[in-house]
Write an enzyme that holds these catalytic residues in place. Structure first.
Site, PDB file in Angstrom:
ATOM      1  N   GLU A 196       0.872  -1.333   0.020  1.00  0.00           N
ATOM      2  CA  GLU A 196      -0.080  -0.001   0.010  1.00  0.00           C
ATOM      3  C   GLU A 196       0.840   1.351  -0.007  1.00  0.00           C
ATOM      4  OE1 GLU A 196      -2.777  -0.567   3.332  1.00  0.00           O
ATOM      5  OE2 GLU A 196      -3.878  -1.736   1.949  1.00  0.00           O
TER       6      GLU A 196
ATOM      7  N   GLU B 239      -5.639  -8.250  -1.580  1.00  0.00           N
ATOM      8  CA  GLU B 239      -6.198  -8.029  -0.192  1.00  0.00           C
ATOM      9  C   GLU B 239      -7.689  -7.968  -0.217  1.00  0.00           C
ATOM     10  OE1 GLU B 239      -4.751  -5.711   3.144  1.00  0.00           O
ATOM     11  OE2 GLU B 239      -2.804  -6.044   2.473  1.00  0.00           O
TER      12      GLU B 239
END
Ligand code: BG6
Length: 494
Positions: free
Chosen positions: A203, A391
């Site tokens: 991220e 995810e």
């Protein structure tokens, strides 16, 4: 006919700082995550510090708009009588054989895990890699191979060796580019033939909101965050270059936190807000996957007086070694508005308001199956590179019954709808989707809150929010369900 392409990589995902434990074993050094306390939905996690000379100790915030200051002479440190969730986490370090066997039983084709940078280079800038740390991951990858599981390795998931923060100030310092390149090269060479898929920074866009987690920096300024991101882009490009030189079979991907943004009203001001907020995220993929700094970000830097410490070669690297594929996390959309009289969502990381069409879990995270189809379309058609959902999942306070069973029908329901949504992205929209790794496949510590009770897994781990528990594993109902989904290649979602 199967709804998913042949070779689709079904699996699950984890991260060392939330799962691995063994925090001082095998020659590992401290990471930034090792000095983070536990919190809750309402109490933020904090960083502990110590002044060695005066003996004074204390704690400070981690960004997200909170205070990030500590006295002169103090450095982030592990304190006595303080609970740190990363130290044991759910102890993959000692349970990896058992856990990978569970993954094998479910039929995983891939397992996303992160390597603990400080297990390989304990201080981040060491001359030699730590052989014991390298050996640990050799054993993990060999175990995966036994079950035909392809590892997907994140090189840095919310952690930086703590010494790189203390001695260099973290990612705002260009020196980290070289340290990361050395770490990446060491890993690519060591695991050549064993690991084909890597991600550089988890991220990467979290830098904007949480520079401590994303960049190992105790600095919340826009200048530091812009520089930290730039240095990570260059480091990622150097990692792609190194991987291709070492083994052309290796693919290095970007990892982006992505949430579709829904304007709450049809007020044009809300559409403009959506555009501007999208740019905060897409800037990161425009550079790392697209290969170019977008003008909208350069304009923002001009307005804010941000000047990057850069070189012409940086931009050549970014252009020539953009990521091979784009992976992302996506849990649900976020709803935005310029209107002041709308109820807040209560979720973390991103600001947002309550969307009347979505249910939320106890932590305010929305259940929104449309998010995957929307995310896949936006990200695939912007760059036309393969994409990978690394995810997605739902955190829930699961209850283990007296007979050891865990009935998580809410998780099955969430996953069923999300898998259908990604099947639509493939079959209706033609998106090139490589795989799906459900987040937290074996229960692990929550990154946002540091709690254990926000569980995501197919396998329950006996551990509580204070670090008490036997670490015993038990299958939840979703275990058999996901096994069936994989065996039928996504056909059987009942
Ligand atoms: C992602 C992170 O943002 O969300 C993971 O990459 C994290 O590390 C996951 O665990 C879920 O968030 P949380 O706060 O529920 O653990």
């Amino acid at each position: 006919m199967s709804k998913f392409p042949k070779g689709f990589l079904w699996g699950g995902a984890t991260a060392a700082n939330q799962y691995e434990g063994g925090y001082l074993e095998g020659g590992k050094g401290l990471n930034t995550s090792d000095v983070m306390t536990a919190g809750s939905h309402t109490v933020p996690r904090r960083i502990t510090w110590k002044n060695e000379k005066t003996g004074e100790t204390g704690y400070t915030g981690m960004g997200f708009g909170s205070d990030m200051t500590f006295p002169e002479g103090a450095v982030p440190a592990v304190l006595e009588n303080t609970y740190y969730p990363s130290h044991v986490a759910t102890d993959f370090y000692h349970h990896f054989k058992e856990d990978i066997a569970y993954m094998g039983e479910m039929g995983f084709k891939t397992f996303r895990l992160s390597m603990n940078w400080a297990r390989i280079f304990p201080n981040g800038d060491d001359d030699q890699a730590n052989e014991e740390g390298l050996k640990f991951y050799d054993e993990v990858f060999d175990e995966c191979k036994k079950y035909g599981i392809e590892p997907l390795v994140t090189l840095s998931h919310y952690e930086t060796p703590l010494q790189l923060l203390i001695n260099y100030g973290g990612w705002k310092n260009r020196k980290l580019i070289g340290f990361f390149e050395k770490y990446a090269r060491t890993v690519f060479e060591r695991y050549k033939g064993k690991v084909k898929y890597y991600l550089t920074f988890n991220e990467i866009n979290i830098m904007d909101m949480a520079p401590y987690m994303g960049g190992g920096m105790m600095d919340n300024s826009d200048q530091a965050k812009a520089q930290g991101a730039h240095n990570q882009f260059v480091a990622s490009a150097l990692a792609v270059k190194a991987a291709h030189e070492i083994d052309p079979e290796i693919k290095v991907g970007q990892m982006l936190a992505y949430a579709p943004l829904y304007p709450y009203t049809c007020d044009p001001a809300d559409q403009i807000l959506q555009l501007e907020m999208s740019q905060h995220t897409l800037f990161y993929s425009d550079v790392q996957t697209g290969g170019f700094y977008p003008e909208y970000r350069l304009k923002e830097y001009e307005r804010k007086g941000i000047v990057l410490d850069d070189t012409p070669e940086d931009y050549e690297l970014i252009k020539n070694y953009s990521s091979d594929f784009l992976s992302f996390s996506c849990y649900g959309g976020h709803t935005l508005t310029t209107h002041k009289d709308v109820e807040g969502s209560g979720g973390n990381f991103f600001m947002g308001v309550k969307n009347p069409y979505m249910e939320t879990n106890a932590w305010g995270w929305a259940t929104d199956p449309a998010c995957l189809r929307l995310a896949c379309n936006t990200l695939y058609y912007r760059y036309r590179k393969p994409i990978w959902i690394v995810e997605n999942g739902i955190g829930w306070s699961d209850v283990k019954e007296a007979d050891g069973s865990v009935h998580d029908d809410y998780r099955i329901d969430y996953l069923r709808k999300n898998i259908k949504s990604m099947s639509d992205a493939i079959n209706l929209d033609g998106v090139d989707l490589m795989g799906y790794t459900m987040w937290g496949c074996i229960d692990l510590v929550s990154a946002g809150t540091g709690e254990m009770k926000k569980r995501y897994g197919f396998v329950y781990v006996d551990m509580d929010d204070e670090g008490n528990g036997t670490l015993e594993r038990s299958k939840k109902d979703s275990f058999e369900w996901y096994k069936k989904v994989i065996a039928s290649d996504g056909e059987d979602l009942d």
